[in-house]
Design a protein around this motif. Sequence first.
Motif, short mmCIF file in Angstrom:
data_model
loop_
_atom_site.label_atom_id
_atom_site.label_comp_id
_atom_site.label_asym_id
_atom_site.label_seq_id
_atom_site.Cartn_x
_atom_site.Cartn_y
_atom_site.Cartn_z
N ALA A 32 -98.19 62.72 9.16
CA ALA A 32 -96.93 62.07 9.56
C ALA A 32 -97.15 61.29 10.85
N GLY A 33 -96.29 60.33 11.09
CA GLY A 33 -96.42 59.47 12.28
C GLY A 33 -95.92 60.13 13.54
N ALA A 34 -96.04 59.40 14.65
CA ALA A 34 -95.60 59.91 15.96
C ALA A 34 -94.09 60.14 15.96
N GLY A 35 -93.68 61.22 16.61
CA GLY A 35 -92.25 61.48 16.77
C GLY A 35 -91.55 61.98 15.51
N SER A 36 -92.35 62.37 14.49
CA SER A 36 -91.73 62.79 13.22
C SER A 36 -91.59 64.31 13.12
N GLY A 37 -91.91 65.03 14.20
CA GLY A 37 -91.68 66.48 14.23
C GLY A 37 -92.86 67.33 13.81
N LYS A 38 -94.10 66.81 13.97
CA LYS A 38 -95.28 67.61 13.59
C LYS A 38 -95.40 68.87 14.45
N THR A 39 -95.25 68.71 15.78
CA THR A 39 -95.39 69.87 16.67
C THR A 39 -94.28 70.89 16.39
N ARG A 40 -93.08 70.39 16.18
CA ARG A 40 -91.95 71.27 15.84
C ARG A 40 -92.27 72.06 14.56
N ASP A 83 -103.94 70.60 15.99
CA ASP A 83 -103.07 69.48 16.26
C ASP A 83 -103.92 68.22 16.43
N GLU A 84 -103.39 67.06 16.06
CA GLU A 84 -104.10 65.77 16.24
C GLU A 84 -105.53 65.84 15.66
N HIS A 112 -112.76 82.39 5.50
CA HIS A 112 -111.46 82.09 4.83
C HIS A 112 -111.28 80.57 4.84
N ASN A 113 -110.23 80.10 4.16
CA ASN A 113 -109.94 78.67 4.23
C ASN A 113 -108.48 78.41 4.62
N ASN A 114 -107.99 79.28 5.53
CA ASN A 114 -106.60 79.13 5.99
C ASN A 114 -106.57 78.20 7.19
N ILE A 115 -106.59 76.91 6.90
CA ILE A 115 -106.59 75.93 7.98
C ILE A 115 -105.49 74.91 7.76
N CYS A 116 -104.73 74.69 8.80
CA CYS A 116 -103.62 73.71 8.74
C CYS A 116 -103.90 72.66 9.80
N VAL A 117 -103.94 71.40 9.39
CA VAL A 117 -104.23 70.31 10.34
C VAL A 117 -103.13 69.26 10.30
N ASN A 167 -86.52 69.61 7.83
CA ASN A 167 -86.27 68.89 6.56
C ASN A 167 -87.17 69.47 5.47
N SER A 168 -87.01 69.01 4.23
CA SER A 168 -87.70 69.68 3.11
C SER A 168 -89.23 69.61 3.23
N SER A 169 -89.78 68.47 3.71
CA SER A 169 -91.25 68.34 3.87
C SER A 169 -91.74 69.25 4.99
N GLN A 170 -90.98 69.28 6.09
CA GLN A 170 -91.37 70.15 7.22
C GLN A 170 -91.32 71.62 6.80
N LYS A 171 -90.29 71.95 6.04
CA LYS A 171 -90.10 73.33 5.57
C LYS A 171 -91.27 73.75 4.68
N GLU A 172 -91.69 72.83 3.80
CA GLU A 172 -92.81 73.13 2.90
C GLU A 172 -94.09 73.39 3.71
N ALA A 173 -94.32 72.55 4.74
CA ALA A 173 -95.51 72.71 5.59
C ALA A 173 -95.46 74.01 6.39
#
Length: 248
Positions: A27-35, A223-224, A243-248, A9-15
């Motif tokens: 995002a909450g549980a089951g909302s596709g963070k790992t995906r 993750d988490e 660097h500051n390339n960190i995604c959490v 979806n658009s938010s996932q795509k942006e991330a």
Amino acid sequence: MMISLSGLNSSQKEAASTIEGPVLILAGAGSGKTRTVTYRIAHMVENLGLPPKSILAVSFTNKAAKEMRERVIGLLGVRKARQLTLSTFHSLGVKILKKEITKLGYHKDFTIYDTSDQVALIRDALKQFKGQKSFDRKVILSKIGFLKNRGISAEEFIDSAFFDMDNPYDDVTQYCYHFYQEKLRFFNAIDFDDILFLTVKLFKENPDLAREYSERFRYIMIDEYQDTNPLQFQLVLALTSSHNNICV
């Protein structure tokens, strides 16, 4: 082979497509963070041509790390996925210590003590302690683990906010912590909590080494992230020192 992000979806795509600089995926549980994270990794490797060796993704459990690895293999194939570092904080720490622990005065072939080994050392410490009451070895051991996870060494405990001179358990822990660390060192052994404690110490004492690992892992994902403790946060700071390339 290009990786399509059209299934997100658009938010996932942006991330998944924001690669440089800090990124927070909230995002909450089951909302596709790992995906989202797995597609982000695949996008970085296949679409942007970033070297897989420069990507580090950390999760908290072996189960979560295995699931992420399987998903990434499904998108990238085994050969490319093998070059990524997808691990838990502790397995990353062990990997670093196996190469670098000699800088802290240990030998390379160190042993990781299990609970029964640890309890035996505390039992020996208590035999030497000149106290009048009996103490629970496991309580002392958990206090030592608590201190290590806050980055507090045996030398620092007495001056820390966690030391209460009126608490007999703090008094005995102070003695046992010193004894315990000396014995671990003598046997060229570490415990589970030392894995991160010593990795952070290694990077604090060797900032050039921290920078070297930071330059190797130019893109870091955690993750988490809400579950990180102070020691894991210190490790993340060391790994992002260049660097500051960190995604959490």
